[in-house]
Scaffold this motif. Structure first.
Motif, PDB file in Angstrom:
ATOM      1  N   GLU A  79      -0.121 -76.652  18.272  1.00 52.53           N
ATOM      2  CA  GLU A  79       0.533 -76.068  16.835  1.00 52.53           C
ATOM      3  C   GLU A  79       0.160 -74.607  17.071  1.00 52.53           C
ATOM      4  OE1 GLU A  79       0.845 -76.418  12.187  1.00 52.53           O
ATOM      5  OE2 GLU A  79      -0.924 -76.944  12.750  1.00 52.53           O
ATOM      6  N   GLN A  80      -0.627 -74.360  17.989  1.00 54.87           N
ATOM      7  CA  GLN A  80      -1.033 -72.713  17.957  1.00 54.87           C
ATOM      8  C   GLN A  80       0.149 -72.343  19.068  1.00 54.87           C
ATOM      9  OE1 GLN A  80      -5.159 -72.354  18.980  1.00 54.87           O
ATOM     10  NE2 GLN A  80      -5.832 -71.814  16.720  1.00 54.87           N
ATOM     11  N   ALA A  81       0.619 -73.096  20.437  1.00 59.32           N
ATOM     12  CA  ALA A  81       1.412 -72.675  21.144  1.00 59.32           C
ATOM     13  C   ALA A  81       2.832 -72.726  20.524  1.00 59.32           C
ATOM     14  CB  ALA A  81       1.222 -73.225  22.218  1.00 59.32           C
ATOM     15  N   GLY A  82       3.030 -73.087  19.756  1.00 60.80           N
ATOM     16  CA  GLY A  82       4.267 -73.000  19.325  1.00 60.80           C
ATOM     17  C   GLY A  82       5.160 -73.971  19.161  1.00 60.80           C
ATOM     18  N   ALA A  83       4.756 -75.246  19.395  1.00 60.15           N
ATOM     19  CA  ALA A  83       5.208 -76.264  20.284  1.00 60.15           C
ATOM     20  C   ALA A  83       6.166 -77.452  18.538  1.00 60.15           C
ATOM     21  CB  ALA A  83       4.469 -77.112  20.695  1.00 60.15           C
ATOM     22  N   GLU A  84       6.913 -78.087  19.384  1.00 63.04           N
ATOM     23  CA  GLU A  84       7.625 -78.592  18.034  1.00 63.04           C
ATOM     24  C   GLU A  84       7.470 -79.919  17.995  1.00 63.04           C
ATOM     25  OE1 GLU A  84      11.924 -77.995  17.955  1.00 63.04           O
ATOM     26  OE2 GLU A  84      11.761 -76.174  19.931  1.00 63.04           O
ATOM     27  N   TRP A  85       7.315 -80.335  19.886  1.00 59.12           N
ATOM     28  CA  TRP A  85       6.664 -82.026  19.603  1.00 59.12           C
ATOM     29  C   TRP A  85       5.550 -81.867  20.677  1.00 59.12           C
ATOM     30  CZ3 TRP A  85      11.643 -84.386  21.841  1.00 59.12           C
ATOM     31  CH2 TRP A  85      12.532 -84.693  20.748  1.00 59.12           C
ATOM     32  N   LEU A  86       4.676 -83.193  20.635  1.00 62.83           N
ATOM     33  CA  LEU A  86       2.938 -82.627  21.805  1.00 62.83           C
ATOM     34  C   LEU A  86       3.677 -84.593  22.609  1.00 62.83           C
ATOM     35  CD1 LEU A  86       0.710 -81.955  22.367  1.00 62.83           C
ATOM     36  CD2 LEU A  86      -0.580 -83.193  20.384  1.00 62.83           C
ATOM     37  N   VAL A  87       3.463 -84.305  23.755  1.00 61.59           N
ATOM     38  CA  VAL A  87       4.135 -85.763  24.367  1.00 61.59           C
ATOM     39  C   VAL A  87       3.140 -86.059  25.366  1.00 61.59           C
ATOM     40  CG1 VAL A  87       6.158 -86.458  25.972  1.00 61.59           C
ATOM     41  CG2 VAL A  87       6.342 -84.729  24.333  1.00 61.59           C
ATOM     42  N   THR A  88       2.680 -87.541  25.835  1.00 63.86           N
ATOM     43  CA  THR A  88       2.342 -88.006  25.948  1.00 63.86           C
ATOM     44  C   THR A  88       2.659 -89.482  26.497  1.00 63.86           C
ATOM     45  OG1 THR A  88      -0.242 -88.892  26.387  1.00 63.86           O
ATOM     46  CG2 THR A  88       1.442 -89.513  24.165  1.00 63.86           C
TER      47      THR A  88
END
Length: 337
Positions: free
Chosen positions: A284-293
């Motif tokens: 969230e701090q990096a401005g990511a819209e998604w988190l992918v794994t």
């Protein structure tokens, strides 16, 4: 340490080569899938590919894994009887559970003593083919087909045994292979040099080429399923605990995702709530819209409560083979002999 490891490997190989220790044979046709190097070479997607091929040809296959990273020490764990699941991720390990979910109709079991596991499955479930996951070095069980995976980006493990290099055993042991499958073959590599070296060590054995790709993104919280093209231009965070995390990062970059954050953990890492909270906060701090794994990671994550933002997507990865029909014919021809 290096010379001790080398001595141990040499002694073990000598015991089998001289016949002092003999491998045990089971009734069903046995296929081993493995590699010479440590780290991820894409074995799990290829084991799935082979099991699907066998199912489509009318066989009743089993997949037998050691179950690296599992929390259970049970000598035998039935993960799936082909109809339903019988084990949790802690009992089975992430990769066996993933294979069991992805392969309805396939028996999946885990145990360090593959011979004992194979005999148990034959007695209770009657498979006609065993697929041994990560078993090139497991000489205790005789196999009918020995498939050796070689990573196109790291084919020969720095030409040195552990701990100086990445080889589990000497390169001369390529000669045990019935065929070689070169993985990551969609990346630039010296194909002629690789083939020449394999032929010099193993003779004129078949060499096949494979690659893997992200085929779908799944959001566990919403149930949404998206094509990987939706990654294009999207600002994402990503994380994984796999054998070769850089390749997952490359797969995401292939679809032109803008990777604002990437975190790699040790293979088979057991995530904690603290890990998850930190990952989501950093994304969230990096401005990511998604988190992918990866799906493999999801096996160890799904019991944890997920934050709603950013949205978590799980990447489904499948193997592809060039000359797929030639490989199918090769496999089925050996089964028919």
């Amino acid at each position: 340490m290096a010379w001790l490891f080398k001595l141990g490997v040499a002694l073990r190989l000598a015991l089998y080569k001289t016949g002092y220790v003999k491998p045990k044979r089971v009734k069903a046709f046995t296929i081993s899938v493995g590699n010479l190097t440590v780290g991820g070479t894409g074995k799990t997607p290829l084991v799935e590919y082979i099991a699907r091929l066998l199912l489509s040809a009318g066989y009743r296959p089993s997949v037998i894994s050691r179950g690296y990273g599992r929390r259970s020490h049970a000598p035998l764990v039935l993960v799936s009887d082909g109809a339903r699941l019988h084990a949790t991720v802690r009992e089975a390990g992430d990769e066996p559970l993933l294979l069991a979910r992805r392969l309805p109709g396939v028996i999946v079991a885990v145990g360090a003593r593959r011979y004992a596991v194979a005999r148990h499955l034959e007695e209770h479930f009657q498979p006609d083919v065993h697929v041994l996951d990560d078993a090139f070095q497991h000489l205790a069980l005789e196999r009918d087909l020995n498939l050796l995976l070689i990573d196109a980006l790291d084919p020969f493990g720095d030409d040195a045994l552990l701990p100086l290099g990445r080889l589990r055993e000497p390169l001369s042991e390529i000669a045990r292979a019935s065929a070689v499958i070169v993985t990551r073959a969609d990346h630039p590599f010296d194909q002629l040099a690789l083939e020449a070296r394999v032929r010099a060590l193993a003779g004129p054995i078949p060499i096949f080429y494979s690659y893997h790709e992200i085929v779908e993104l799944h959001a566990p919280l919403t149930g949404d399923r998206l094509p990987p093209q939706k990654l294009y231009g999207r600002r994402i965070g990503a994380f994984c605990a796999v054998g070769n995390p850089q390749l997952f990062q490359r797969d995401l970059a292939h679809y032109r995702a803008r990777i604002a954050l990437f975190r790699a953990f040790r293979d088979h890492h057991w995530y904690t709530r603290r890990d998850l909270a930190r990952l989501f906060q950093e994304a969230e701090q990096a401005g990511a819209e998604w988190l992918v794994t990866t799906e493999k990671d999801w096996m160890r994550l799904e019991s944890l409560a997920l934050p709603e933002r950013p949205q978590l997507y799980v990447a489904r990865i499948e193997a592809r083979l060039e000359d797929a029909e030639v490989f199918r014919s090769f496999l089925l021809r050996h089964l028919a002999q």
